[in-house]
Scaffold this motif. Sequence first.
Motif: not given
Length: 377
Positions: A17, A20-21, A24-25
């Motif tokens: 997770s 993934r963050k 995304i950023v």
Amino acid sequence: MKSVLPPSPKYPDNSPSFLRKVLIVALLATVLFLLYTLVKLAFEVFLVIFAAVLFGILLHGLSSFLQRHTKLPYKGALAVVCLVLVALAVGFFLYLGPSLSEQGTQLQKTLPSVLEKLKAQISSLPYGEQLLKQIPEPSQLLKGQSSGAAMQKAFTLFSSTFGALANLLIVLVVGIYLATAPQETANGLVRLVPKARRSRAREVIHVLRYTLWGWLKGTLLAMAVIGTLTTLGLWIIGVPLPLLLGVFAGLMEFIPNIGPFVAGLPAVALAVVQDPNKALTVVAFFVALQSLEGYVLTPLVQKKIIDLPPVLTIVGQVLLGLIAGFWGLLLAVPLVAVVMVLVKMLYIEDVLGDYGVEVKGEDEAIAKEEKHQEPAE
């Protein structure tokens, strides 16, 4: 006795997770950067097209003036205007080019001694030594750099020069095309508007053309007057290179508020080297010259057509200069004039219904359009 240790924490950089963050950023940052680059490039292209529109309006205005006072058709008048402008440019470089080149060479030779004398003058002032420490030596800017940095600077210079020449070619070609078929261009823009609003769109287009033509007339006249008076004034005072400084002052007049200040700096610097008292005379001369422009030239020529608040003009110059650099600073004033016309006509009058607002040139432009208006579609 057994010591009870707390369970080892799960580090976030090992969890899917968290990765993934991070992705995304990173993706959002990349998208925002690409979007910013795309918007900046689009705005720079818009500024080049706007400069072409200004050039087309200049050609159209001069051709219409010649057509009204002669029996030439419009396209014949446009051809004469283009030939005259080319002849003026060639004549300028043939007759004034050698003098400007000679004065430029003289400036290049005398610049090191001028800088040294200026440094001596600055160092004699309070805190002058501290100020000089913040200014790099000219030799540091030109020498002591690696070949890679020199190649990078050379490539940057080449690309910027090539880009400037390409932009100039676009401005010339598009401007001539727009001046060749102004009515067809206006009709093409009007067809993008719903039929119920096409009459109003024609009025707005003609008011914009009237406004920009008035701004161009006032600006070109101010450039000619300021350039001529600067050359004569500096020659009388005895400042070196008066012709070069006068041409520079005339060109800088295209950028109000900031341009005249920049134009006066070289003349004051050269005068300081000769005689501080002469520098005070040069400063007083430029103050008087800008007062003549602000209180005589601008009200007589420009404010009858456009009336731009000084604060709004300066804010527009600062913002567009930060966003688009030289092109934004160069075209800030006509862009602000266009925005003011659009706000007054499309928002204050059409949306708010307040028809008491003054739009300079609206009645004249509409009346002129009604005389030549084509049959309604």
